[in-house]
Write a protein that holds these residues in place. Structure first.
Motif, mmCIF file in Angstrom:
data_model
loop_
_atom_site.group_PDB
_atom_site.id
_atom_site.type_symbol
_atom_site.label_atom_id
_atom_site.label_comp_id
_atom_site.label_asym_id
_atom_site.label_seq_id
_atom_site.Cartn_x
_atom_site.Cartn_y
_atom_site.Cartn_z
ATOM 1 N N LYS A 33 0.839 -1.192 0.000
ATOM 2 C CA LYS A 33 0.000 0.000 0.000
ATOM 3 C C LYS A 33 0.877 1.246 0.000
ATOM 4 O O LYS A 33 2.081 1.185 0.240
ATOM 5 N N ILE A 34 0.232 2.356 -0.287
ATOM 6 C CA ILE A 34 0.904 3.650 -0.316
ATOM 7 C C ILE A 34 0.270 4.517 0.760
ATOM 8 O O ILE A 34 -0.960 4.620 0.838
ATOM 9 N N LEU A 35 1.112 5.122 1.591
ATOM 10 C CA LEU A 35 0.625 6.018 2.637
ATOM 11 C C LEU A 35 1.073 7.440 2.310
ATOM 12 O O LEU A 35 2.271 7.709 2.240
ATOM 13 N N LEU A 36 0.109 8.318 2.120
ATOM 14 C CA LEU A 36 0.422 9.713 1.828
ATOM 15 C C LEU A 36 0.167 10.565 3.056
ATOM 16 O O LEU A 36 -0.697 10.245 3.875
ATOM 17 N N GLN A 37 0.920 11.660 3.156
ATOM 18 C CA GLN A 37 0.683 12.618 4.229
ATOM 19 C C GLN A 37 -0.661 13.291 3.977
ATOM 20 O O GLN A 37 -1.177 13.291 2.863
ATOM 21 N N ALA A 38 -1.223 13.895 5.016
ATOM 22 C CA ALA A 38 -2.511 14.582 4.907
ATOM 23 C C ALA A 38 -2.471 15.621 3.786
ATOM 24 O O ALA A 38 -1.409 16.171 3.463
ATOM 25 N N GLY A 97 -3.856 1.729 -8.884
ATOM 26 C CA GLY A 97 -4.958 1.452 -7.972
ATOM 27 C C GLY A 97 -4.621 1.840 -6.541
ATOM 28 O O GLY A 97 -5.458 2.382 -5.800
ATOM 29 N N LYS A 98 -3.387 1.580 -6.143
ATOM 30 C CA LYS A 98 -2.942 1.940 -4.793
ATOM 31 C C LYS A 98 -2.858 3.461 -4.632
ATOM 32 O O LYS A 98 -3.154 3.999 -3.557
ATOM 33 N N ILE A 99 -2.466 4.147 -5.694
ATOM 34 C CA ILE A 99 -2.445 5.625 -5.659
ATOM 35 C C ILE A 99 -3.868 6.138 -5.472
ATOM 36 O O ILE A 99 -4.112 7.051 -4.682
ATOM 37 N N ASN A 100 -4.815 5.537 -6.185
ATOM 38 C CA ASN A 100 -6.218 5.954 -6.076
ATOM 39 C C ASN A 100 -6.718 5.802 -4.641
ATOM 40 O O ASN A 100 -7.359 6.698 -4.092
ATOM 41 N N SER A 101 -6.401 4.685 -4.038
ATOM 42 C CA SER A 101 -6.803 4.437 -2.649
ATOM 43 C C SER A 101 -6.161 5.454 -1.711
ATOM 44 O O SER A 101 -6.834 6.021 -0.840
ATOM 45 N N ALA A 102 -4.875 5.707 -1.889
ATOM 46 C CA ALA A 102 -4.149 6.635 -1.013
ATOM 47 C C ALA A 102 -4.679 8.065 -1.141
ATOM 48 O O ALA A 102 -4.886 8.749 -0.129
#
Length: 159
Positions: A33-38, A97-102
């Motif tokens: 998964k990809i975790l982005l900052q707020a 897809g992971k970018i979309n979720s993040a």
């Protein structure tokens, strides 16, 4: 007429002339998964964009290729349609897809509203918004805000 890539485990693979991605030949380890900052404020956007690029590139397992892909989303002449499902190569679909979720997890306010409008439009035609499109929408909102701020500053000069 293809070439060969020596040293690929299990033998030599054939590269077709249209292949631009070495990751098509090698098994790529992509993050789960990809975790982005707020979602940032306008003042934080430049640093946030840099951090986001690094996070996604790191998660991709294809550093240089992924960096180029992400830079295409930042191109001023790019359009939402440039990043639709048919435009995404198969080897990028999982990451996109992971970018979309993040992006979906951090989007708020006007960005979230615009993403939802586009999702609804596409869903009505049996299509899905891609992660690159979500990221493009987010980037565009900050570019628009920057332009609005510049116009406002110019209007103050002429008073």
């Amino acid at each position: 007429r293809g070439g060969t890539v020596p040293g690929v485990p299990g033998g030599t693979e054939i590269i077709k002339p249209h292949d631009t991605s070495i990751s098509r030949l090698l098994k790529v380890k992509e993050a789960e998964k990809i975790l982005l900052q707020a979602q940032p404020t306008m003042a934080q956007f430049k640093a946030w964009k840099s951090s986001t690029r690094k996070e996604i590139v790191s998660a991709s397992g294809r550093d240089d290729e992924c960096f180029v892909l992400l830079k295409s989303v930042e191109e001023p002449a790019s359009k939402l349609e440039d990043f639709s499902t048919p435009m995404i190569l198969p080897e990028w679909k999982s990451l996109v897809g992971k970018i979309n979720s993040a992006v979906g997890k951090i989007a708020k306010g006007e960005v979230l509203r615009k993403i939802m409008v586009e999702e609804d439009k596409l869903a009505a035609t049996g299509k899905m918004l891609t992660g690159l499109q979500s990221l493009w929408i987010l980037y565009q909102e900050y570019l628009l805000e920057d332009e609005r701020r510049a116009l406002y500053d110019l209007s103050l000069i002429h008073i």
